[in-house]
Motif scaffolding. Structure first.
Motif, PDB file in Angstrom:
ATOM      1  N   ASP A 278       0.844  -1.193   0.000  1.00  0.00           N
ATOM      2  CA  ASP A 278       0.000   0.000   0.000  1.00  0.00           C
ATOM      3  C   ASP A 278       0.887   1.253   0.000  1.00  0.00           C
ATOM      4  N   ALA A 279       0.949   1.924  -1.137  1.00  0.00           N
ATOM      5  CA  ALA A 279       1.804   3.098  -1.253  1.00  0.00           C
ATOM      6  C   ALA A 279       1.338   4.237  -0.337  1.00  0.00           C
ATOM      7  N   VAL A 280       0.038   4.352  -0.136  1.00  0.00           N
ATOM      8  CA  VAL A 280      -0.492   5.406   0.747  1.00  0.00           C
ATOM      9  C   VAL A 280       0.010   5.203   2.169  1.00  0.00           C
ATOM     10  N   ALA A 281      -0.003   3.950   2.605  1.00  0.00           N
ATOM     11  CA  ALA A 281       0.483   3.634   3.951  1.00  0.00           C
ATOM     12  C   ALA A 281       1.980   3.929   4.077  1.00  0.00           C
ATOM     13  N   LEU A 282       2.734   3.607   3.011  1.00  0.00           N
ATOM     14  CA  LEU A 282       4.170   3.879   3.041  1.00  0.00           C
ATOM     15  C   LEU A 282       4.447   5.376   3.139  1.00  0.00           C
ATOM     16  N   LEU A 283       3.729   6.157   2.379  1.00  0.00           N
ATOM     17  CA  LEU A 283       3.916   7.607   2.444  1.00  0.00           C
ATOM     18  C   LEU A 283       3.548   8.154   3.820  1.00  0.00           C
ATOM     19  N   ALA A 284       2.536   7.562   4.428  1.00  0.00           N
ATOM     20  CA  ALA A 284       2.150   7.983   5.781  1.00  0.00           C
ATOM     21  C   ALA A 284       3.263   7.697   6.774  1.00  0.00           C
ATOM     22  N   LEU A 285       3.896   6.549   6.616  1.00  0.00           N
ATOM     23  CA  LEU A 285       5.033   6.216   7.483  1.00  0.00           C
ATOM     24  C   LEU A 285       6.157   7.230   7.305  1.00  0.00           C
ATOM     25  N   ALA A 286       6.453   7.575   6.047  1.00  0.00           N
ATOM     26  CA  ALA A 286       7.546   8.505   5.776  1.00  0.00           C
ATOM     27  C   ALA A 286       7.239   9.914   6.271  1.00  0.00           C
ATOM     28  N   ASP A 287       5.978  10.319   6.187  1.00  0.00           N
ATOM     29  CA  ASP A 287       5.603  11.701   6.534  1.00  0.00           C
ATOM     30  C   ASP A 287       5.322  11.894   8.011  1.00  0.00           C
ATOM     31  N   ASP A 288       4.669  10.916   8.642  1.00  0.00           N
ATOM     32  CA  ASP A 288       4.147  11.120   9.993  1.00  0.00           C
ATOM     33  C   ASP A 288       4.889  10.353  11.086  1.00  0.00           C
ATOM     34  N   PHE A 289       5.492   9.206  10.718  1.00  0.00           N
ATOM     35  CA  PHE A 289       6.078   8.364  11.762  1.00  0.00           C
ATOM     36  C   PHE A 289       7.609   8.411  11.755  1.00  0.00           C
TER      37      PHE A 289
ATOM     38  N   ILE B 240      18.149   6.773  15.260  1.00  0.00           N
ATOM     39  CA  ILE B 240      18.580   5.490  14.710  1.00  0.00           C
ATOM     40  C   ILE B 240      19.823   5.686  13.839  1.00  0.00           C
ATOM     41  N   ASN B 241      20.429   4.599  13.465  1.00  0.00           N
ATOM     42  CA  ASN B 241      21.574   4.644  12.566  1.00  0.00           C
ATOM     43  C   ASN B 241      21.188   5.407  11.296  1.00  0.00           C
ATOM     44  N   GLN B 242      22.014   6.391  10.934  1.00  0.00           N
ATOM     45  CA  GLN B 242      21.618   7.285   9.849  1.00  0.00           C
ATOM     46  C   GLN B 242      21.642   6.620   8.471  1.00  0.00           C
ATOM     47  N   LEU B 243      22.518   5.647   8.277  1.00  0.00           N
ATOM     48  CA  LEU B 243      22.507   4.922   7.009  1.00  0.00           C
ATOM     49  C   LEU B 243      21.247   4.068   6.905  1.00  0.00           C
ATOM     50  N   ALA B 244      20.833   3.471   8.031  1.00  0.00           N
ATOM     51  CA  ALA B 244      19.580   2.706   8.038  1.00  0.00           C
ATOM     52  C   ALA B 244      18.398   3.628   7.740  1.00  0.00           C
ATOM     53  N   TYR B 245      18.434   4.834   8.317  1.00  0.00           N
ATOM     54  CA  TYR B 245      17.370   5.813   8.024  1.00  0.00           C
ATOM     55  C   TYR B 245      17.344   6.144   6.533  1.00  0.00           C
ATOM     56  N   ALA B 246      18.521   6.358   5.943  1.00  0.00           N
ATOM     57  CA  ALA B 246      18.601   6.677   4.514  1.00  0.00           C
ATOM     58  C   ALA B 246      18.051   5.539   3.666  1.00  0.00           C
ATOM     59  N   GLN B 247      18.345   4.315   4.059  1.00  0.00           N
ATOM     60  CA  GLN B 247      17.842   3.164   3.311  1.00  0.00           C
ATOM     61  C   GLN B 247      16.327   3.040   3.418  1.00  0.00           C
ATOM     62  N   ILE B 248      15.787   3.286   4.598  1.00  0.00           N
ATOM     63  CA  ILE B 248      14.335   3.197   4.787  1.00  0.00           C
ATOM     64  C   ILE B 248      13.621   4.274   3.971  1.00  0.00           C
ATOM     65  N   LEU B 249      14.111   5.513   4.072  1.00  0.00           N
ATOM     66  CA  LEU B 249      13.485   6.605   3.329  1.00  0.00           C
ATOM     67  C   LEU B 249      13.583   6.367   1.820  1.00  0.00           C
ATOM     68  N   SER B 250      14.743   5.931   1.357  1.00  0.00           N
ATOM     69  CA  SER B 250      14.933   5.662  -0.072  1.00  0.00           C
ATOM     70  C   SER B 250      14.010   4.558  -0.547  1.00  0.00           C
TER      71      SER B 250
ATOM     72  N   ALA C  84       2.413   6.178  -7.170  1.00  0.00           N
ATOM     73  CA  ALA C  84       1.743   6.971  -6.145  1.00  0.00           C
ATOM     74  C   ALA C  84       2.482   8.267  -5.856  1.00  0.00           C
ATOM     75  N   LEU C  85       3.667   8.408  -6.440  1.00  0.00           N
ATOM     76  CA  LEU C  85       4.487   9.588  -6.201  1.00  0.00           C
ATOM     77  C   LEU C  85       5.266   9.886  -7.477  1.00  0.00           C
TER      78      LEU C  85
END
Length: 365
Positions: free
Chosen positions: A39-50, A58-68, A79-80
């Motif tokens: 669900d792309a909408v749910a993923l965007l919600a995670l990136a924007d709100d959570f 958290i580890n910044q490289l892990a953060y970069a990988q999650i956001l990417s 969806a984007l």
């Protein structure tokens, strides 16, 4: 945050880990959710709100990988817009570079470069700027190198030259895990064509990697066989494969060059298989191995010398060449087996010489 608080299953687990401040466990759970969520909408919600609520913890490289992963997945799911994702990645690097550090910043920049390539935006300057940073990194997470060489391979695949794509793809293979290679057949095909059509005379590396196995039991299995024949300098097998198959346009366009390459590699393999004490070869022997007319042998040898593949002296009167050096190459299994045979022969000769010396100089040994 509303999605996490009201969610069930994985999303509820995210909220629990966040409340307990278990940042490492939360990171691992986020990586799993991002990898499996459709669900792309749910993923965007995670990136924007959570994600912004704990990204600094958290580890910044892990953060970069999650956001990417979230942004690229949303772009893939339509969806984007790619331009929007690129803008967000660039802003993240610009605004948070001090916190992110070199590795995480580079990872986000290379993710943006990959997205730019997909929509036809220029990335050469971005890749050039990243090169000295990559070269200076030591003991770094392989994810950074994987993302950089992934971007380089995509760039050189589109714009060439083929030998640069081949080198970038080899580096990409060395850092990518099996599940990160989304289309191994396409990658194996592209690398094989680049090795054949590019200015490369040492492509044993690809023959020793598992990637060529992706072509087995496909319509392109012959391409892997062609590459192996070329690496061995097997002109007869090479010609047979060419005659039996329809060639891709890139090989058709460079067919004369590819035929020259197989002759050069046949010469190099002849030298490799010839003992160093016997490397004064007549034109006739070279002609037989390379399947060239004898009046073209001298040109072939001069071409090989110009490319620094061999060194030696040509004796036009005796119609022979004394070779003193052949360029080192990565060996395939067949060539390694031949080398083992040569070493066994050398060992036997050394033992025989020692036994003779022992018998004739008893008092000294």
């Amino acid at each position: 945050m509303e999605l996490v608080r009201s969610g069930k299953g994985s999303y509820a687990s995210l909220g629990e880990l966040y409340d307990k401040k278990l940042w490492h466990e939360l990171t691992l759970k986020m990586e799993t959710v991002v990898r499996t969520e459709d669900d792309a909408v749910a993923l965007l919600a995670l990136a924007d709100d959570f994600l912004p609520k704990f990204e600094a913890k958290i580890n910044q490289l892990a953060y970069a990988q999650i956001l990417s992963a979230i942004l690229s997945s949303c772009v893939e799911k339509k969806a984007l817009a790619a331009e929007t994702a690129i803008e967000r990645l660039d802003q993240t690097v610009d605004q948070k570079k001090g916190r992110l550090g070199r590795e995480a910043s580079l990872f986000l920049s290379m993710e943006a470069a990959c997205l730019r390539l997909d929509i036809g935006q220029p990335v050469k300057d971005q890749l050039d700027a990243a090169k000295p940073i990559i070269d200076s990194l030591t003991n770094s997470n392989t994810a950074v190198f994987y993302k950089y060489y992934s971007a380089c391979a995509e760039y050189y695949k589109k714009f060439g030259p083929p030998e640069e794509f081949y080198r970038a793809a080899l580096s990409y293979l060395s850092y990518a895990s099996e599940d990160q290679i989304k289309d191994p057949v396409t990658l194996a095909t592209d690398m094989s064509l680049a090795a054949l059509a590019g200015d490369l005379y040492n492509f044993g590396e690809i023959l020793t990697t598992p990637i060529l196995a992706a072509l087995e039991r496909t319509d392109l299995e012959w391409l892997g066989d062609l590459l192996k024949a070329c690496g061995r300098g097997d002109v007869d097998h090479f010609r047979t494969i060419l005659m039996d198959h329809d060639l891709p346009p890139v090989l058709v366009a460079r067919l004369d060059f590819v035929k020259e390459k197989i002759a050069l590699l046949a010469l190099m393999n002849l030298l490799f298989e010839t003992p160093s004490r016997s490397r004064a070869l007549d034109f006739d022997a070279i002609s037989r191995r390379t399947r060239l007319d004898i009046d073209k042998v001298e040109w072939l040898v001069m071409r090989a010398m110009a490319l620094n593949l061999v060194r030696g002296q040509i004796d036009e009167v005796k119609q022979s060449v004394h070779f003193s050096w052949v360029a080192p190459r990565v060996l395939d299994d067949h060539q390694i087996a031949h080398l083992v045979t040569q070493l066994d022969t050398l060992n036997d000769k050394a033992k025989t010489a020692f036994d003779i010396l022992s018998d004739q100089t008893v008092d000294l040994i």
